[in-house]
Design an enzyme around this catalytic site. Sequence first.
Site, PDB file in Angstrom:
ATOM      1  N   HIS A 142       0.871  -1.178   0.000  1.00 57.60           N
ATOM      2  CA  HIS A 142       0.000   0.000   0.000  1.00 57.60           C
ATOM      3  C   HIS A 142       0.908   1.228   0.000  1.00 57.60           C
ATOM      4  O   HIS A 142       2.023   1.187   0.539  1.00 57.60           O
ATOM      5  CB  HIS A 142      -0.833  -0.069   1.286  1.00 57.60           C
ATOM      6  N   ASP A 219       3.602  -4.301   7.989  1.00 60.02           N
ATOM      7  CA  ASP A 219       2.309  -3.625   7.860  1.00 60.02           C
ATOM      8  C   ASP A 219       1.232  -4.697   8.046  1.00 60.02           C
ATOM      9  O   ASP A 219       0.994  -5.506   7.150  1.00 60.02           O
ATOM     10  CB  ASP A 219       2.213  -2.972   6.478  1.00 60.02           C
ATOM     11  N   GLN A 222      -3.982  -5.503   7.032  1.00 61.63           N
ATOM     12  CA  GLN A 222      -4.943  -6.450   6.437  1.00 61.63           C
ATOM     13  C   GLN A 222      -4.900  -7.820   7.099  1.00 61.63           C
ATOM     14  O   GLN A 222      -5.496  -8.763   6.580  1.00 61.63           O
ATOM     15  CB  GLN A 222      -4.670  -6.601   4.931  1.00 61.63           C
ATOM     16  N   LYS A 245      -9.961  -1.320  10.474  1.00 57.26           N
ATOM     17  CA  LYS A 245      -9.950  -2.553   9.676  1.00 57.26           C
ATOM     18  C   LYS A 245     -10.115  -3.780  10.563  1.00 57.26           C
ATOM     19  O   LYS A 245      -9.997  -4.910  10.108  1.00 57.26           O
ATOM     20  CB  LYS A 245      -8.648  -2.637   8.878  1.00 57.26           C
ATOM     21  N   CYS A 383      -4.783   2.197  -3.642  1.00 56.12           N
ATOM     22  CA  CYS A 383      -3.562   2.791  -3.079  1.00 56.12           C
ATOM     23  C   CYS A 383      -2.358   1.867  -3.257  1.00 56.12           C
ATOM     24  O   CYS A 383      -1.529   1.732  -2.339  1.00 56.12           O
ATOM     25  CB  CYS A 383      -3.743   3.151  -1.606  1.00 56.12           C
TER      26      CYS A 383
HETATM   27  N1  PLP Z   1      -1.578  -0.690   4.663  1.00 55.57           N
HETATM   28  C1  PLP Z   1      -2.480  -1.510   4.124  1.00 55.57           C
HETATM   29  C2  PLP Z   1      -2.065  -2.898   3.718  1.00 55.57           C
HETATM   30  C3  PLP Z   1      -3.789  -1.078   3.933  1.00 55.57           C
HETATM   31  O1  PLP Z   1      -4.694  -1.889   3.383  1.00 55.57           O
HETATM   32  C4  PLP Z   1      -4.133   0.243   4.323  1.00 55.57           C
HETATM   33  C5  PLP Z   1      -5.488   0.767   4.079  1.00 55.57           C
HETATM   34  O2  PLP Z   1      -6.189   0.310   3.198  1.00 55.57           O
HETATM   35  C6  PLP Z   1      -3.151   1.047   4.917  1.00 55.57           C
HETATM   36  C7  PLP Z   1      -1.887   0.547   5.069  1.00 55.57           C
HETATM   37  C8  PLP Z   1      -3.467   2.437   5.391  1.00 55.57           C
HETATM   38  O3  PLP Z   1      -4.304   2.358   6.505  1.00 55.57           O
HETATM   39  P1  PLP Z   1      -4.917   3.674   7.165  1.00 55.57           P
HETATM   40  O4  PLP Z   1      -5.588   4.415   6.056  1.00 55.57           O
HETATM   41  O5  PLP Z   1      -5.882   3.143   8.178  1.00 55.57           O
HETATM   42  O6  PLP Z   1      -3.798   4.426   7.767  1.00 55.57           O
END
Ligand code: PLP
Length: 425
Positions: A142, A219, A222, A245, A383
């Site tokens: 992402h 990260d 997910q 999430k 993203c």
């Molecule tokens: N990393 C991953 C794998 C994501 O799916 C997302 C959001 O879709 C993010 C980071 C960013 O998360 P946030 O917008 O809650 O900061």
Amino acid sequence: MSSAANNPSNSTAATGLNPGLLRSLFPVLHQQVKGQPLAYLDNAATTQTPLPVQQAMLDFEQHHRANIHRGVHLLSQRATDAFDAARATLKAFVGASSQQELVFTTGTTEALNMVAQGLWLGGSGHAWLRPGDEIIVSGLEHHANLIPWQHAARMTGAKLRILLPDAQGQVHLADLQALISDKTRVFAITAAANATGERPPYEAMLTLAKQAGALTVLDAAQAVGHTMPALADLDCDFCAFSGHKMYGPMGTGALVGQRAALERLYPLRLGGDMVEWVEYDSAGYAAVPTRLEGGTPNVTGAVGLAAAADFIEHIGRAHIDAHIAQLRAQAVAGLQALEGLTLYAPHASHAALVSFVVDDVHPHDIGTLLDERGIAVRTGHHCAEPLHNHLGKGPTTRASFALYNTEDEVRRLIDGVAHALQVMR
Ligand code: PLP
């Protein structure tokens, strides 16, 4: 919450989880969209919150709300206790070791920025990253786990290297082995790719990077809500996740890190509450995690996030994971049968989503036609634009599952996509 929610005797699925009963805890699901019952399949973007989470936040707001740490009065003490208890709950939830500490953040994005910027913000004396160093980031990420590293590389003269996936969207340990060297100072990877559902072999990769002397970053946005080993069992210096999430409130999340690794970070937010002493020309910063939490935190959000962790624990991560896997298998089988449709990562284990492209049909058209049937999915690059460009198939349609989704909703998804293909071709 009734423990019958995961009582096998009530279950409609072989997974021991009864989504019908669970759905009663999610008021937002009980509405019509365009004259059809809402089928909410956009959970990789944001999950819904159950009543126990909403109630925990309401209870805090109605009975305990005050600023933390600064007051001797009762409400402030209660609010401080609630904040501390939320931290303890969440540390247990992610299986943190005794050397790991949890910093509250506004989500994964802030947590990853805290790491990527914190490694150089302190100036050359403190910086972990110097010219000639290398940062390796997987090509599945992402933007939140890519752009902060691009910036860190630019600011420090370090080099950003990408662990590219193959044509099927998989990253391989052997490729990481070939990239890693004594110049590698940081390795960052996702526990599950939000755009494709791919689950990289991150455990072995983190270990490899750690053995090479790099700081390792996971990260978990997910993964944290349904599948992930205890953090204590991973060679992970930093792990980031978001509350929204995992059935928790928006604008909440955490960075969990080895205490020694967190101590390397220069704080992003300087100001109140993160200091031990202050003079006009200097200040002594508090110990972690407080030094990284400058300003008034979202205490109500932290309480809600802890309630979400309790909710997941109550249902059981294994039940949630099995239920989602069953829905995904149903979706994969149904969608793969449609002509001209290509699915990403059909065999990914523990994936909570299906992402696909269809020859000559734009995903926005599919998403719009599904919305006409009350089915909420996400379309676009999710993203993760460089990954889509690398794989060369353009934007996708993504349906993502949570514990409250049902087989009937998946059937509606498959029928809806089939209908969209008929209309658009
Ligand atoms: N990393 C991953 C794998 C994501 O799916 C997302 C959001 O879709 C993010 C980071 C960013 O998360 P946030 O917008 O809650 O900061």
